[in-house]
Scaffold this motif. Structure first.
Motif, PDB file in Angstrom:
ATOM      1  N   VAL A  87       0.770  -1.560  -0.200  1.00 20.67           N
ATOM      2  CA  VAL A  87      -0.161  -0.148  -0.099  1.00 20.67           C
ATOM      3  C   VAL A  87       1.139   1.487   0.235  1.00 20.67           C
ATOM      4  O   VAL A  87       1.202   1.498   1.166  1.00 20.67           O
ATOM      5  N   THR A  88       1.105   2.006  -0.752  1.00 16.32           N
ATOM      6  CA  THR A  88       1.210   3.224  -0.997  1.00 16.32           C
ATOM      7  C   THR A  88       0.904   4.340  -0.601  1.00 16.32           C
ATOM      8  O   THR A  88      -0.474   4.748  -1.691  1.00 16.32           O
ATOM      9  N   SER A  89       0.871   5.079  -0.002  1.00 16.24           N
ATOM     10  CA  SER A  89       0.249   6.706  -0.060  1.00 16.24           C
ATOM     11  C   SER A  89       0.325   7.473  -0.472  1.00 16.24           C
ATOM     12  O   SER A  89       1.588   8.048  -0.525  1.00 16.24           O
ATOM     13  N   LEU A  90      -0.540   8.650  -1.302  1.00 14.24           N
ATOM     14  CA  LEU A  90      -0.123   9.591  -1.720  1.00 14.24           C
ATOM     15  C   LEU A  90      -0.639  11.110  -0.643  1.00 14.24           C
ATOM     16  O   LEU A  90      -1.021  11.100  -1.155  1.00 14.24           O
ATOM     17  N   ILE A  91       0.418  11.402  -0.154  1.00 18.39           N
ATOM     18  CA  ILE A  91       0.439  12.913   0.661  1.00 18.39           C
ATOM     19  C   ILE A  91       0.350  13.819   0.050  1.00 18.39           C
ATOM     20  O   ILE A  91       1.778  14.106  -0.301  1.00 18.39           O
ATOM     21  N   THR A 113      -0.468   1.469   5.592  1.00 19.84           N
ATOM     22  CA  THR A 113       0.350   2.318   4.335  1.00 19.84           C
ATOM     23  C   THR A 113       1.737   1.719   4.862  1.00 19.84           C
ATOM     24  O   THR A 113       2.755   0.789   5.761  1.00 19.84           O
ATOM     25  N   ASP A 114       2.569   1.250   3.392  1.00 23.21           N
ATOM     26  CA  ASP A 114       4.025   0.460   3.761  1.00 23.21           C
ATOM     27  C   ASP A 114       4.777   1.416   3.213  1.00 23.21           C
ATOM     28  O   ASP A 114       6.037   1.528   3.687  1.00 23.21           O
ATOM     29  N   HIS A 115       4.720   2.398   2.463  1.00 28.79           N
ATOM     30  CA  HIS A 115       5.578   3.112   1.459  1.00 28.79           C
ATOM     31  C   HIS A 115       4.981   4.831   1.579  1.00 28.79           C
ATOM     32  O   HIS A 115       3.124   4.586   1.435  1.00 28.79           O
ATOM     33  N   ALA A 116       5.426   5.938   1.312  1.00 29.95           N
ATOM     34  CA  ALA A 116       4.276   7.265   1.562  1.00 29.95           C
ATOM     35  C   ALA A 116       5.177   8.573   0.053  1.00 29.95           C
ATOM     36  O   ALA A 116       6.392   8.498  -0.115  1.00 29.95           O
ATOM     37  N   VAL A 117       4.605   8.912  -0.374  1.00 23.01           N
ATOM     38  CA  VAL A 117       4.697   9.602  -1.532  1.00 23.01           C
ATOM     39  C   VAL A 117       4.364  10.916  -1.057  1.00 23.01           C
ATOM     40  O   VAL A 117       3.083  10.893  -1.400  1.00 23.01           O
ATOM     41  N   PHE A 118       5.491  12.196  -0.776  1.00 26.31           N
ATOM     42  CA  PHE A 118       4.846  13.052  -0.620  1.00 26.31           C
ATOM     43  C   PHE A 118       5.098  14.498  -1.303  1.00 26.31           C
ATOM     44  O   PHE A 118       5.861  14.453  -2.629  1.00 26.31           O
ATOM     45  N   LEU A 119       3.144  15.264  -1.552  1.00 28.07           N
ATOM     46  CA  LEU A 119       3.816  15.855  -2.722  1.00 28.07           C
ATOM     47  C   LEU A 119       3.397  17.316  -2.650  1.00 28.07           C
ATOM     48  O   LEU A 119       3.308  17.405  -0.844  1.00 28.07           O
TER      49      LEU A 119
END
Length: 308
Positions: free
Chosen positions: A35-39, A205-211
């Motif tokens: 699960v990758t989170s888009l933050i 979540t397993d991964h996080a992508v910060f925008l």
């Protein structure tokens, strides 16, 4: 990493609407089975990026692939591998729930009987079985969100894109959503989820992508590990705790609205464990040591502070 194993690969993706650069250089990898989170804040490009990955918008620049398929070059094949759940349901309210799912299943090339059977199975799984033959207009906001998830899952996609899936859900439904998402990831599916409820994201979540402003500002499998975070510490004897912290050269302030509990900042969980051991050895009657916020939230707030 093989693109098929990666699930989603985005490289310097850009998309503008006139003078507005909604996505302005996003790169990340979302692995299968995770699960990758888009933050990011409002206006950071999350929804536009999800629309691009769903194959509904073309990027102006850059490339993106789903299960090894370029979303522009192999648009139809890529879209057939993706389940897309937008932040608002939007469907034909006069149709019954099972009719809606059957229609979408047919659009993905499923036989009618197969689509109907799969639709009823998903409705039962998402606690909507009693509404299977009722028109969608009778559903509440939260129930429509669950129907939207069923719609995204109707063709058993390899990649699932979820935009604010917990919006309108009650606490029980949020827990069910978390369990369903984790179960899908355990089956090897790629999950990319955008949400403002960071405390709940952290639970699965397993991964996080910060925008920020359409750009990737941080992307790590454990992006939030090692981030300094606030902790609340309390003891049966507040004066003894405060003296202990002062003598240990640890900055503290009294937590508002509490009976002498202290707010402190620690870099890691190990630091919290060491502090607790020191307090116990000093005979401080500690009853509370808990993080004030989650790591995702701490990381987000620190990145937001850096942008100011």
């Amino acid at each position: 990493m093989d693109d098929t194993l990666a699930g989603i690969v985005a490289t310097d993706v850009k998309r503008a609407f006139g003078s507005v650069r909604a996505v302005d250089g996003v790169s990340f990898v979302a692995p299968a089975g995770a699960v990758t989170s888009l933050i990011g804040p409002n206006g950071s490009g999350k929804t536009t990026l999800l629309l691009i990955l769903a194959g509904l918008l073309q990027p102006d620049e850059g490339t993106a692939s789903v299960c090894g398929l370029d979303i522009v070059v192999h648009n139809h094949q890529a879209r057939s591998r993706v389940g897309w759940m937008p932040d608002s349901f939007g469907t034909w309210d006069a149709l019954t729930c099972v009719e809606i799912l059957t229609t979408f299943g047919r659009a993905y090339g499923m036989k009618k009987t197969e689509a109907t059977s799969r639709g009823r199975e998903l409705l039962d799984k998402l606690y909507l079985g009693e509404f299977a033959d009722s028109p969608a207009r009778v559903l509440s906001r939260g129930q429509k969100q669950r129907l939207g998830l069923a719609r995204a899952l109707i063709h058993d996609p390899e990649v699932l894109l979820l935009d604010e899936p917990a919006s309108g859900l009650d606490p029980r439904s949020r827990i069910d959503l978390r369990d369903i998402v984790r179960d899908l990831a355990s089956q090897g599916k790629t999950i990319l989820i955008s949400s403002h409820v960071l405390s709940e994201l952290e639970e699965f979540t397993d991964h996080a992508v910060f925008l920020s402003k359409g750009r990737t500002v941080l992307t790590e499998p454990t992006a939030f590990e090692g981030v300094a975070r606030g902790w609340k510490m309390g003891a049966l004897d507040p004066s003894a705790l405060q003296s202990f912290l002062t003598n240990s050269s640890i900055d503290w302030q009294e937590a508002p609205g509490t009976a002498g509990e202290c707010l402190i900042t620690l870099d890691t969980i190990e630091s919290a464990w060491q502090l607790l051991k020191m307090a116990i050895r000093a005979d401080v009657p500690v009853h509370t040591l808990t993080p004030v916020t989650g790591r995702l939230e701490e990381t987000y707030l620190q990145l937001d502070e850096e942008r100011r």
